[in-house]
Motif scaffolding. Structure first.
Motif, PDB file in Angstrom:
ATOM      1  N   GLY A 112       0.850  -1.183   0.000  1.00  0.00           N
ATOM      2  CA  GLY A 112       0.000   0.000   0.000  1.00  0.00           C
ATOM      3  C   GLY A 112       0.886   1.233   0.000  1.00  0.00           C
ATOM      4  N   PRO A 113       0.629   2.157   0.904  1.00  0.00           N
ATOM      5  CA  PRO A 113       1.445   3.380   0.937  1.00  0.00           C
ATOM      6  C   PRO A 113       2.814   3.173   1.587  1.00  0.00           C
ATOM      7  N   GLU A 114       3.034   2.013   2.168  1.00  0.00           N
ATOM      8  CA  GLU A 114       4.304   1.762   2.861  1.00  0.00           C
ATOM      9  C   GLU A 114       5.266   0.999   1.960  1.00  0.00           C
ATOM     10  N   THR A 115       6.487   0.962   2.382  1.00  0.00           N
ATOM     11  CA  THR A 115       7.498   0.278   1.594  1.00  0.00           C
ATOM     12  C   THR A 115       8.099  -0.887   2.361  1.00  0.00           C
ATOM     13  N   GLY A 116       8.335  -1.959   1.634  1.00  0.00           N
ATOM     14  CA  GLY A 116       8.990  -3.110   2.228  1.00  0.00           C
ATOM     15  C   GLY A 116      10.414  -2.804   2.648  1.00  0.00           C
ATOM     16  N   LYS A 117      11.015  -1.787   2.041  1.00  0.00           N
ATOM     17  CA  LYS A 117      12.379  -1.410   2.421  1.00  0.00           C
ATOM     18  C   LYS A 117      12.425  -1.044   3.898  1.00  0.00           C
ATOM     19  N   LEU A 150      20.719  -4.590   1.670  1.00  0.00           N
ATOM     20  CA  LEU A 150      20.097  -4.220   2.946  1.00  0.00           C
ATOM     21  C   LEU A 150      19.767  -5.436   3.813  1.00  0.00           C
ATOM     22  N   GLY A 151      20.058  -6.646   3.320  1.00  0.00           N
ATOM     23  CA  GLY A 151      19.893  -7.820   4.167  1.00  0.00           C
ATOM     24  C   GLY A 151      18.923  -8.879   3.694  1.00  0.00           C
ATOM     25  N   ALA A 152      18.264  -8.693   2.572  1.00  0.00           N
ATOM     26  CA  ALA A 152      17.354  -9.721   2.062  1.00  0.00           C
ATOM     27  C   ALA A 152      18.144 -10.953   1.645  1.00  0.00           C
ATOM     28  N   ALA A 153      17.587 -12.115   1.927  1.00  0.00           N
ATOM     29  CA  ALA A 153      18.224 -13.372   1.506  1.00  0.00           C
ATOM     30  C   ALA A 153      18.081 -13.570   0.002  1.00  0.00           C
ATOM     31  N   ASP A 154      16.984 -13.052  -0.569  1.00  0.00           N
ATOM     32  CA  ASP A 154      16.749 -13.185  -2.001  1.00  0.00           C
ATOM     33  C   ASP A 154      15.696 -12.159  -2.413  1.00  0.00           C
ATOM     34  N   PHE A 155      15.612 -11.921  -3.695  1.00  0.00           N
ATOM     35  CA  PHE A 155      14.619 -11.027  -4.289  1.00  0.00           C
ATOM     36  C   PHE A 155      14.007 -11.817  -5.430  1.00  0.00           C
ATOM     37  N   ILE A 156      12.761 -12.202  -5.274  1.00  0.00           N
ATOM     38  CA  ILE A 156      12.096 -13.063  -6.248  1.00  0.00           C
ATOM     39  C   ILE A 156      10.997 -12.274  -6.942  1.00  0.00           C
ATOM     40  N   ASP A 157      10.981 -12.370  -8.271  1.00  0.00           N
ATOM     41  CA  ASP A 157       9.942 -11.704  -9.048  1.00  0.00           C
ATOM     42  C   ASP A 157       8.620 -12.421  -8.849  1.00  0.00           C
ATOM     43  N   LYS A 158       7.555 -11.643  -8.667  1.00  0.00           N
ATOM     44  CA  LYS A 158       6.229 -12.231  -8.508  1.00  0.00           C
ATOM     45  C   LYS A 158       5.798 -12.929  -9.785  1.00  0.00           C
ATOM     46  N   ALA A 159       5.174 -14.052  -9.595  1.00  0.00           N
ATOM     47  CA  ALA A 159       4.596 -14.784 -10.717  1.00  0.00           C
ATOM     48  C   ALA A 159       3.199 -14.240 -10.973  1.00  0.00           C
TER      49      ALA A 159
END
Length: 130
Positions: free
Chosen positions: A63-68, A103-112
């Motif tokens: 929404g208006p927030e960021t996962g970062k 920033l510490g994510a184990a992985d970045f996966i594109d949404k299917a």
């Protein structure tokens, strides 16, 4: 991978969760996928106090927030100590993948966007559970 693994997904789009759940039902066993629509709902439920979480999947845009912002908060919060965080995003913005990993994510996966793309997504997520 031994025993059931608890995977929490935080995504404000229920359709993304339902598609991912279908992917797990089709291509993986022994994984309990638990959905929360916002980070605050996950934190206030405090289910992580009673049953361990093995992986947290976080949408990049909530929404208006960021996962970062939330990724950093979860990395520092007691609920997610030693729990890998995977960013699950449809973003195509240049540099976001690299930034989130740094920033510490184990992985970045594109949404299917369809069940036929899920096999690869599920395999990438399962790799983080081993």
């Amino acid at each position: 991978m031994e025993g059931h693994k608890r995977v929490v997904i935080i995504d404000d789009d229920e359709d993304d969760f339902l598609l991912l759940r279908s992917g797990f039902q089709t291509f993986a066993t022994g994984i309990d996928l638990i959905w929360f629509d916002f980070p605050q709902a996950f934190l206030s439920a405090q289910s992580w106090r009673h049953q361990p979480i093995h992986l947290l999947i976080l949408d990049l845009y909530l929404g208006p927030e960021t996962g970062k912002r939330w990724q950093q908060a979860f990395l520092e919060h007691e609920c997610c100590q030693h729990v890998p965080i995977v960013i699950y995003s449809g973003s195509e913005a240049p540099g976001e993948r690299k930034e989130m990993i740094e920033l510490g994510a184990a992985d970045f996966i594109d949404k299917a966007s369809a069940i036929d793309q899920m096999k690869n997504v599920v395999a990438c997520i399962r790799a983080q559970l081993n």
